[in-house]
Design an enzyme around this catalytic site. Sequence first.
Site, PDB file in Angstrom:
ATOM      1  N   THR A 232      56.655  29.046  65.172  1.00 37.55           N
ATOM      2  CA  THR A 232      56.504  29.254  66.607  1.00 37.55           C
ATOM      3  C   THR A 232      57.876  29.243  67.269  1.00 37.55           C
ATOM      4  O   THR A 232      58.832  28.662  66.755  1.00 37.55           O
ATOM      5  CB  THR A 232      55.686  28.130  67.271  1.00 37.55           C
ATOM      6  OG1 THR A 232      56.442  26.902  67.204  1.00 37.55           O
ATOM      7  CG2 THR A 232      54.344  27.938  66.616  1.00 37.55           C
ATOM      8  N   ASP A 233      57.972  29.887  68.435  1.00 33.71           N
ATOM      9  CA  ASP A 233      59.113  29.611  69.290  1.00 33.71           C
ATOM     10  C   ASP A 233      58.982  28.157  69.729  1.00 33.71           C
ATOM     11  O   ASP A 233      57.901  27.572  69.688  1.00 33.71           O
ATOM     12  CB  ASP A 233      59.136  30.559  70.494  1.00 33.71           C
ATOM     13  CG  ASP A 233      60.523  30.691  71.098  1.00 33.71           C
ATOM     14  OD1 ASP A 233      61.365  29.799  70.865  1.00 33.71           O
ATOM     15  OD2 ASP A 233      60.766  31.675  71.816  1.00 33.71           O
ATOM     16  N   TRP A 234      60.074  27.569  70.168  1.00 36.25           N
ATOM     17  CA  TRP A 234      60.084  26.131  70.469  1.00 36.25           C
ATOM     18  C   TRP A 234      59.166  25.852  71.665  1.00 36.25           C
ATOM     19  O   TRP A 234      59.444  26.255  72.792  1.00 36.25           O
ATOM     20  CB  TRP A 234      61.510  25.662  70.736  1.00 36.25           C
ATOM     21  CG  TRP A 234      62.181  25.093  69.526  1.00 36.25           C
ATOM     22  CD1 TRP A 234      62.777  23.880  69.446  1.00 36.25           C
ATOM     23  CD2 TRP A 234      62.312  25.679  68.225  1.00 36.25           C
ATOM     24  NE1 TRP A 234      63.270  23.673  68.171  1.00 36.25           N
ATOM     25  CE2 TRP A 234      62.995  24.756  67.390  1.00 36.25           C
ATOM     26  CE3 TRP A 234      61.903  26.891  67.659  1.00 36.25           C
ATOM     27  CZ2 TRP A 234      63.291  25.011  66.051  1.00 36.25           C
ATOM     28  CZ3 TRP A 234      62.186  27.151  66.329  1.00 36.25           C
ATOM     29  CH2 TRP A 234      62.868  26.216  65.545  1.00 36.25           C
ATOM     30  N   GLY A 236      56.055  26.995  71.552  1.00 36.31           N
ATOM     31  CA  GLY A 236      55.227  28.194  71.630  1.00 36.31           C
ATOM     32  C   GLY A 236      53.841  28.052  71.029  1.00 36.31           C
ATOM     33  O   GLY A 236      53.144  29.048  70.858  1.00 36.31           O
TER      34      GLY A 236
END
Length: 783
Positions: A232-234, A236
């Site tokens: 995931t994006d941080w 996300g």
Amino acid sequence: MSEMLKHQDIINEMTLEEKATLMSGQNFWNTAEISRLNIPSIMLTDGPHGLRKQGGKADHLGLNKSLPATCFPTAATLANSWDKELLYEVGSYLGKEAASENVSVLLGPGLNIKRNPLCGRNFEYFSEDPYLSGKLAAQLVKGIQSKGVAACVKHFAVNSQEHLRMTIDEVVDERALREIYLEGFRIAIEEGKPKTIMTSYNKVNGEYANENTHLLQDILYGEWQYDGVVVTDWGGNNDRVKGLIAGNQLEMPSSGGITDEEIVEAVQSGELEESLLDQRVSELLTLVFETMPPQLSKGEVDLEAHHTKAQEAAKKSMVLLKNEEDILPIGDASVAIIGDFATTPRYQGAGSSLINPTKLDNALEALQELGVNIVGYSQGFKRYGGRSNKLKTEALQLAKHADKVVVFLGLDEGSEAEGIDRNTMELPDNQLELINELAKIHSSIIVVLSGGAVIELPFVSQVKGMVHGYLGGQGSGKAIADILTGKTNPSGKLAETYPLRYEDVPSAPYYPGKEVTAEHRESIFVGYRYFDSANRPVLFPFGHGLSYTKFEYTNLTVDDTRVRCTIKNIGDFGGEEVVQLYIKPEKTNILRANRELKGFTKVYLEPNEEKEVMIELDQHTFQYFDTKEDKWVTEQGVYEIQIGSSIEDIRLTESIELEGKQTSEEELSDRLFNYYHKNIHHISDEEFHHLLGFTPPNPLWDRNKQLGYNDTIAQGKYKKGLGKLLYFITLATKKTLEKLGKPLMANNVMFVMNMPFRQIPRFSNGKVSEKMLDRLLKWINLW
């Protein structure tokens, strides 16, 4: 499971809780460690154009300083090189620095499409064209991974704006999704074979990217046969279990065990099959064991050599936009240097890619070292806007004493950053006022531009020379000086179109979306695909870039798999030329662009030297994505192979006839009238919904709804009491920071403003519990 997993023996020894723990970070930058099973922790860290390893307090937005590292040119700059070998070399240098710091996963490159010039992260992305983006990203990935470090392509997918990026639903038709927004990822994944890919925060057609089974299962793992890890994006992650089912292995950063419990409960309740969890664990363990520190190709990092490589990369990426009367190179003329960016370079973007450079060149000192006849330097304007008659007057007086005036203009650090989009394509008023006043008193002006995205240039007719340095990294000052003096012959070509004004941009009426959705009504007509198809004039076309020499094109030959032609340097300078291949269907019965980039190569030639160059064709060269058949197909007909120096400077053509799908005039649907007639700025609801095949949600928030976990502080402005108070406190904080001259911190306030409430417990590692959040939302919803 029917098949034995790669790490089945280890998984058999793991408890359910340990499996769940591995699926989330141990802290902000590291994966979880299980020492009793000899499963080590590995480190992931930013960034796309330099190592951002934080030695102290961790954050995602570049607030806290990182360890010194080489700051290479950003992707927007490197894209202008059109140089695949250079991208590989830069990647290998990035990988070497990452390995030396025991970093296993480098979070980059970013290769989202530059849908609109105002996107705050355009400086991190390559191009408006997916072919160019994918080919360059693939080489950067290969270079990074040559040192044992895993590259992480991002943000998958359709991350086209920063506004409300954590909740916005990017609504895009399947044809545009496949041909524009996913094609660069396909190329990078199939050719570069990255070990990791990062999902974006946003939704895509109603589903969060990280739990979007169409993106992850149907396309990424299915059609493209990807065998790496999805992270995931941080912050996300939305629904942890849905993400696992869709194909995600790793949530970052740590959620303090909150989502671990969700996974355990899902297995115990039967919502999640433990065999599927085992598969995700095995996939993550492969990454961990392949990239753990002992596996990395470590060696001593020669920071001076890396700085020299950063300079070289900048030189190859800067673009000579204009050179009237051969005003450049500057020669023996006396020169006035004007503009704050000459001494304090704008060389990188802001946010998660903010690098702490090992050293930093500036153009004024570099020009002095080269012996340029400089009569003086003047700051000219306030960097962050605002009038100063004193600075302007000093610059005007200095200009009168020089044969040539070099003016450094551009976007400041607060203009382009993660978490916020630009609100205009214009340069600040004080810079425009200065250049207009200079043009009244001097006829030999050269402008050097800094910035990571397209800007309006209304003064272009008032100056004779223009060099765009983009964001050239820590070696940009030396690179600019070498180009201005002719020590280096510029060879960069624009990787994006420069329109005459923002209103001409195809997505301008629809950007940045509203509150719930961002509708991509322009469909496939992004960048040059629109301007060229609609026959709209532009300031500088896609692929444009001048040289101090001239090149002649001859001897075009075409067969089924390759195109060949001869390039000769007929000028007086040695230099590089970017040979571009475009495909144009002579007649088509389907909705498609007038022509598309489908190949390129870069060649160096001494004066009078000639070389035969070759560009490979592949199965996608002539194809479009047929949504009815759900596959790529070739339309039967005649295609023109065009070879040129830009999309508007075609030098050679040859036609070929291909077999393929027969199409008919009936496919030119009346229900898509404006699309077929390229009236892209006037797409109605009916036409867009017909193109989509479904009706998208209301683009505006429901003003009367109760706010929940997936809502934001920004929505509090429609509430009374506490909700509105939180909104105005956040807004006031942003404005105060701007007044204090801290634009980067002010921009980061918008990250908080647009962050879903669900992330508060996770980002706080449970210090703010879900029960506390429930109470907060209850108070907000009282009014």
